[in-house]
Design a protein around this motif. Structure first.
Motif, PDB file in Angstrom:
ATOM      1  N   LEU A 267       0.807  -1.217   0.000  1.00  0.00           N
ATOM      2  CA  LEU A 267       0.000   0.000   0.000  1.00  0.00           C
ATOM      3  C   LEU A 267       0.843   1.272   0.000  1.00  0.00           C
ATOM      4  CD1 LEU A 267      -2.751  -1.038   2.551  1.00  0.00           C
ATOM      5  CD2 LEU A 267      -3.002  -0.758   0.080  1.00  0.00           C
ATOM      6  N   LYS A 268       2.123   1.155   0.290  1.00  0.00           N
ATOM      7  CA  LYS A 268       2.940   2.363   0.447  1.00  0.00           C
ATOM      8  C   LYS A 268       4.175   2.420  -0.439  1.00  0.00           C
ATOM      9  CE  LYS A 268       1.664   2.721   5.309  1.00  0.00           C
ATOM     10  NZ  LYS A 268       2.130   2.604   6.689  1.00  0.00           N
TER      11      LYS A 268
ATOM     12  N   LEU B 247      -0.643 -13.723  -1.174  1.00  0.00           N
ATOM     13  CA  LEU B 247      -1.354 -14.097   0.052  1.00  0.00           C
ATOM     14  C   LEU B 247      -1.565 -12.876   0.935  1.00  0.00           C
ATOM     15  CD1 LEU B 247       0.648 -17.360   0.883  1.00  0.00           C
ATOM     16  CD2 LEU B 247      -1.474 -17.140  -0.431  1.00  0.00           C
ATOM     17  N   VAL B 248      -1.748 -11.729   0.321  1.00  0.00           N
ATOM     18  CA  VAL B 248      -1.893 -10.475   1.061  1.00  0.00           C
ATOM     19  C   VAL B 248      -3.359 -10.233   1.374  1.00  0.00           C
ATOM     20  CG1 VAL B 248      -1.559  -7.978   0.929  1.00  0.00           C
ATOM     21  CG2 VAL B 248       0.154  -9.509  -0.040  1.00  0.00           C
TER      22      VAL B 248
ATOM     23  N   ALA C 223      -3.853  -2.583  -2.952  1.00  0.00           N
ATOM     24  CA  ALA C 223      -2.686  -3.474  -2.867  1.00  0.00           C
ATOM     25  C   ALA C 223      -2.628  -4.395  -4.087  1.00  0.00           C
ATOM     26  CB  ALA C 223      -2.722  -4.278  -1.576  1.00  0.00           C
ATOM     27  N   ALA C 224      -3.759  -4.941  -4.482  1.00  0.00           N
ATOM     28  CA  ALA C 224      -3.804  -5.826  -5.650  1.00  0.00           C
ATOM     29  C   ALA C 224      -3.450  -5.063  -6.929  1.00  0.00           C
ATOM     30  CB  ALA C 224      -5.183  -6.468  -5.776  1.00  0.00           C
ATOM     31  N   GLN C 225      -3.943  -3.837  -7.062  1.00  0.00           N
ATOM     32  CA  GLN C 225      -3.625  -3.031  -8.244  1.00  0.00           C
ATOM     33  C   GLN C 225      -2.133  -2.701  -8.290  1.00  0.00           C
ATOM     34  OE1 GLN C 225      -6.508  -0.027  -7.369  1.00  0.00           O
ATOM     35  NE2 GLN C 225      -8.111  -1.031  -8.533  1.00  0.00           N
ATOM     36  N   ALA C 226      -1.556  -2.416  -7.140  1.00  0.00           N
ATOM     37  CA  ALA C 226      -0.112  -2.134  -7.084  1.00  0.00           C
ATOM     38  C   ALA C 226       0.676  -3.388  -7.468  1.00  0.00           C
ATOM     39  CB  ALA C 226       0.282  -1.666  -5.681  1.00  0.00           C
ATOM     40  N   PHE C 227       0.206  -4.541  -7.033  1.00  0.00           N
ATOM     41  CA  PHE C 227       0.896  -5.781  -7.360  1.00  0.00           C
ATOM     42  C   PHE C 227       0.780  -6.094  -8.850  1.00  0.00           C
ATOM     43  CE2 PHE C 227       1.718 -10.325  -7.518  1.00  0.00           C
ATOM     44  CZ  PHE C 227       2.881 -10.377  -6.769  1.00  0.00           C
ATOM     45  N   VAL C 228      -0.368  -5.851  -9.430  1.00  0.00           N
ATOM     46  CA  VAL C 228      -0.541  -6.060 -10.869  1.00  0.00           C
ATOM     47  C   VAL C 228       0.405  -5.142 -11.644  1.00  0.00           C
ATOM     48  CG1 VAL C 228      -2.142  -5.714 -12.810  1.00  0.00           C
ATOM     49  CG2 VAL C 228      -2.883  -6.979 -10.785  1.00  0.00           C
ATOM     50  N   ALA C 229       0.504  -3.887 -11.227  1.00  0.00           N
ATOM     51  CA  ALA C 229       1.415  -2.945 -11.901  1.00  0.00           C
ATOM     52  C   ALA C 229       2.862  -3.435 -11.801  1.00  0.00           C
ATOM     53  CB  ALA C 229       1.275  -1.556 -11.285  1.00  0.00           C
TER      54      ALA C 229
ATOM     55  N   VAL D 166     -10.439  -8.682  -5.286  1.00  0.00           N
ATOM     56  CA  VAL D 166      -9.000  -8.866  -5.518  1.00  0.00           C
ATOM     57  C   VAL D 166      -8.780  -9.921  -6.596  1.00  0.00           C
ATOM     58  CG1 VAL D 166      -6.858  -9.731  -4.482  1.00  0.00           C
ATOM     59  CG2 VAL D 166      -8.250  -8.055  -3.256  1.00  0.00           C
ATOM     60  N   GLU D 167      -9.554 -10.969  -6.524  1.00  0.00           N
ATOM     61  CA  GLU D 167      -9.494 -12.031  -7.531  1.00  0.00           C
ATOM     62  C   GLU D 167      -9.683 -11.445  -8.932  1.00  0.00           C
ATOM     63  OE1 GLU D 167     -12.687 -15.495  -8.373  1.00  0.00           O
ATOM     64  OE2 GLU D 167     -11.877 -15.504  -6.341  1.00  0.00           O
TER      65      GLU D 167
END
Length: 149
Positions: A55-56, A73-74, A91-97, A130-131
């Motif tokens: 998130l940060k 697994l967040v 958080a999921a969008q940041a991970f996708v990026a 998130v899925e």
């Protein structure tokens, strides 16, 4: 294979880690606080611990690029964050990026059971959201659904 294990400090992450190492993989453990992560005895030669807050932090800087598979697994509910639905989505969008610019070939996500009725908890709505975020990303995602673990 080089595997990124986000949520390595969580209930599932702690149980998957030794299995991945036993299978011969090198595991990059992503945790929010290195001080709270205890490396299991005998695994230190096969793991790397990276501190990152989805998130940060700028994940492109914090997380390695050379990753084959990522376990996502967040979950933000336990973090005491007020609006966990929005937090988990961010958080999921940041991970996708991050995954778009990395070498990740597959994301594995542990979601919740999909209810059949109209009364869906905020918790499960968030998991399903998130899925969808991960499935819409450019990196193939596998979703595993489980009841409360």
């Amino acid at each position: 294979m080089r595997i990124l294990l986000t949520g390595a400090n969580g209930y599932i992450g702690k149980r998957i880690l030794p299995l991945l190492v036993a299978a011969g993989h090198t595991v990059v453990c992503c945790v929010r606080d290195k001080g709270r992560f205890q490396v299991p005895v005998g695994l230190s030669a096969h793991i790397e611990v990276v501190e990152a807050d989805l998130l940060k932090d700028d994940l492109q800087v914090r997380l390695p690029n050379a990753i084959d598979i990522a376990f996502y697994l967040v979950h933000s509910m336990a973090a005491g964050i007020g609006d966990f639905f929005a937090s988990e989505a961010r958080a999921a969008q940041a991970f996708v990026a991050y995954s778009e610019k990395s070498q990740i070939r597959q994301i594995i996500y542990l979601s919740g059971l999909k209810p059949s009725g109209e009364r869906t908890s905020e918790h499960l709505k968030s998991r399903l959201n998130v899925e969808q975020i991960l499935l819409k990303g450019p990196v193939p995602a596998t979703v595993l659904r489980a009841g409360i673990v």
